[in-house]
Design an enzyme around this catalytic site. Structure first.
Site, PDB file in Angstrom:
ATOM      1  N   CYS A 167       0.802  -1.219   0.000  1.00 20.96           N
ATOM      2  CA  CYS A 167       0.000   0.000   0.000  1.00 20.96           C
ATOM      3  C   CYS A 167       0.836   1.271   0.000  1.00 20.96           C
ATOM      4  CB  CYS A 167      -0.946  -0.009   1.193  1.00 20.96           C
ATOM      5  SG  CYS A 167      -1.954  -1.509   1.234  1.00 20.96           S
ATOM      6  N   HIS A 307      -2.633   7.434   6.980  1.00 21.93           N
ATOM      7  CA  HIS A 307      -2.910   6.134   6.355  1.00 21.93           C
ATOM      8  C   HIS A 307      -4.313   5.698   6.758  1.00 21.93           C
ATOM      9  CE1 HIS A 307      -1.986   2.428   4.362  1.00 21.93           C
ATOM     10  NE2 HIS A 307      -2.135   1.710   5.462  1.00 21.93           N
ATOM     11  N   GLU A 318      -0.706   4.639  14.366  1.00 20.52           N
ATOM     12  CA  GLU A 318      -0.403   5.862  13.634  1.00 20.52           C
ATOM     13  C   GLU A 318      -0.623   7.090  14.513  1.00 20.52           C
ATOM     14  OE1 GLU A 318      -1.033   7.862   9.228  1.00 20.52           O
ATOM     15  OE2 GLU A 318      -2.405   6.284   9.883  1.00 20.52           O
ATOM     16  N   LYS A 339      -9.600   7.815   3.296  1.00 22.36           N
ATOM     17  CA  LYS A 339     -10.042   6.431   3.060  1.00 22.36           C
ATOM     18  C   LYS A 339     -11.437   6.186   3.626  1.00 22.36           C
ATOM     19  CE  LYS A 339      -5.503   4.144   2.868  1.00 22.36           C
ATOM     20  NZ  LYS A 339      -4.598   5.264   3.194  1.00 22.36           N
ATOM     21  N   HIS A 344      -9.802   1.856   0.676  1.00 24.43           N
ATOM     22  CA  HIS A 344      -8.347   1.694   0.597  1.00 24.43           C
ATOM     23  C   HIS A 344      -7.974   1.220  -0.810  1.00 24.43           C
ATOM     24  CE1 HIS A 344      -4.292   1.133   1.422  1.00 24.43           C
ATOM     25  NE2 HIS A 344      -4.320   0.251   2.402  1.00 24.43           N
ATOM     26  N   PHE A 407       1.757  -3.757   3.847  1.00 24.57           N
ATOM     27  CA  PHE A 407       2.120  -5.071   4.357  1.00 24.57           C
ATOM     28  C   PHE A 407       3.607  -5.320   4.080  1.00 24.57           C
ATOM     29  CE2 PHE A 407      -2.312  -7.284   3.954  1.00 24.57           C
ATOM     30  CZ  PHE A 407      -2.767  -6.527   5.014  1.00 24.57           C
TER      31      PHE A 407
END
Length: 421
Positions: A167, A307, A318, A339, A344, A407
């Site tokens: 991502c 994010h 975060e 998002k 996403h 990831f």
């Protein structure tokens, strides 16, 4: 060696909340949710029956039908966003040095739908007619092909490749493009990302990991970053594209300048294949690296596009990273997760969210984090921070920072600021 300055001179977006940049921005500011029932395939037996799909998309409005058949959907999305950005930038293909124009596009997975179709077709036919594969199977599927297709479309002979870091892919594409331009290795780079994974393998795979929201009875409100009731991310799709250009080159051709790309950063969590570090160590480091690269202090930032995927662990880590790095100044920031509206977009997320940051800097408006309900508070999150819940806010945005994490522990950060001479 004095590094060259890099500015943004063109934008292109194809997203679940808008198929052009103006439509995308208008719906972000309005707080429109892009979530709805999955239409790309029959998802009735899947745990998640909804996603944030691109809507009203007809590829032949942009690409010749014969050529489109040779492309996976993610490549089609990439080209459409690139076309809008190149047109917006006003690049003169006839006059500019095409050897100094490159394309760097990020993608997290690539042609997943093509791979899925071809393997299923083989499984169904191998015992009757033998192995039969489409001759375009490999060039449709490979992750680098979108960048290649864009370069061939325009004849751009500069640096051309793909970044893949889950991502964080398209934020890394922006970062690499930034470095190549400021080192003088290109004048212009078409930088962005694309993804199209709302198909059985994509949804089924993420469902098996329990990564996706299963709020099927309230899908429009399923993406709810920083709310206690969040239960996973909502899968999105689409593409974002930014034309990054060396400042003097842009000025010489009279280009419109949206904003300046001030700095980028990268780091690794080195912790877990899917989970972020619980204390946000990698997230803190990547923001710190970006600020150092930009020659800026935390107090120079007004807005963070986080994010913020709406996952139980990721949102908390975060927030911890922001508080650790920004200290008391964190309470003067606007923070939001777009998002909550787009879902996403995986490998395309960084580029789309960088566009949101550019437009926030240009227009002095912060898009909201939608779907937060009063009282739906997580005891591990400090709600004295300004998450810009549910309604856009006006403020002067001198600089905006965009976070993307992938990831594998990949972290990328992009900072844009108001352009001044």
């Amino acid at each position: 060696m004095e590094l060259k300055r890099v500015v943004v001179t063109g934008l292109g977006a194809l997203t679940p909340v808008g198929n052009t940049v103006p439509e995308f921005w208008e719906n972000l500011i309005k707080g429109v949710s892009g979530a709805g029932p999955i239409t790309h395939f029959d998802a009735s037996k899947f745990k998640s029956k909804f996603a944030c799909e691109v809507k009203n998309f007809n590829v032949t409005d942009f690409i010749d039908r014969k050529e489109a058949r040779k492309m996976d959907l993610y490549t089609q999305y990439a080209i459409v966003a690139a076309k809008e950005a190149v047109k917006d930038s006003g690049i003169d293909i006839e006059k500019d040095d095409l050897n100094k124009i490159g394309v760097i596009y990020g993608v997290g997975i690539g042609g997943l739908h093509t791979f899925e179709e071809e393997v299923l077709n083989y499984a169904q036919t191998k015992d009757t007619i033998g192995p039969r594969f489409n001759p375009f199977f490999i060039p449709k599927m490979i992750a680098d092909i979108a960048a290649g297709q864009i370069s061939m479309l325009y004849g751009f002979h500069g640096p051309n490749f793909t970044t893949t870091s889950a991502c964080a892919s398209s934020s890394n594409a922006i970062g690499v493009a930034f470095d190549l331009i400021r080192l003088g290795k290109a004048n212009i780079i078409v930088a962005g990302g694309a993804e199209a994974t709302i198909f059985p393998a994509g949804v089924g795979g993420f469902n098996a990991m329990n990564a996706l929201s299963t709020r099927n009875d309230d899908m429009e409100h399923a993406s709810r970053p920083f709310s206690a009731s969040r239960d996973g991310f909502v899968m999105g799709e689409g593409a974002g594209c930014l034309i990054l250009e060396e400042l003097e080159h842009a000025k010489a051709r009279g280009a419109k300048i949206y904003a300046e790309l001030a700095g980028t950063g990268a780091s690794a969590d080195a912790y877990h294949i899917t989970a972020s570090h619980p204390e946000g160590l990698g997230a803190r480091l990547v923001m710190q690296n970006a600020l150092k690269d930009a020659g800026m202090k935390p107090e120079d930032i007004d807005y963070i596009n986080v994010h913020g995927t709406s996952t139980p662990v990721g949102d908390i880590s975060e927030v911890k990273a922001i508080q650790a790095l920004f200290g008391e100044y964190a309470y003067k920031l606007n923070i939001s997760s777009t998002k909550s509206m787009t879902g996403h977009l995986l490998g395309a997320a960084g580029a789309v969210e960088a566009i949101a940051c550019v437009l926030s800097v240009v227009n002095d408006i912060i898009p909201p984090t939608i779907n937060h309900e009063e009282g739906d508070n997580d005891e591990e999150i400090d709600y004295n921070l300004n998450f810009t819940f549910n309604k856009a806010q006006h403020r002067v945005v001198r600089a905006a920072l965009s976070n993307t994490f992938g990831f594998g522990g990949h972290n990328a950060c992009v900072i844009v600021k108001k352009y001044t001479e």
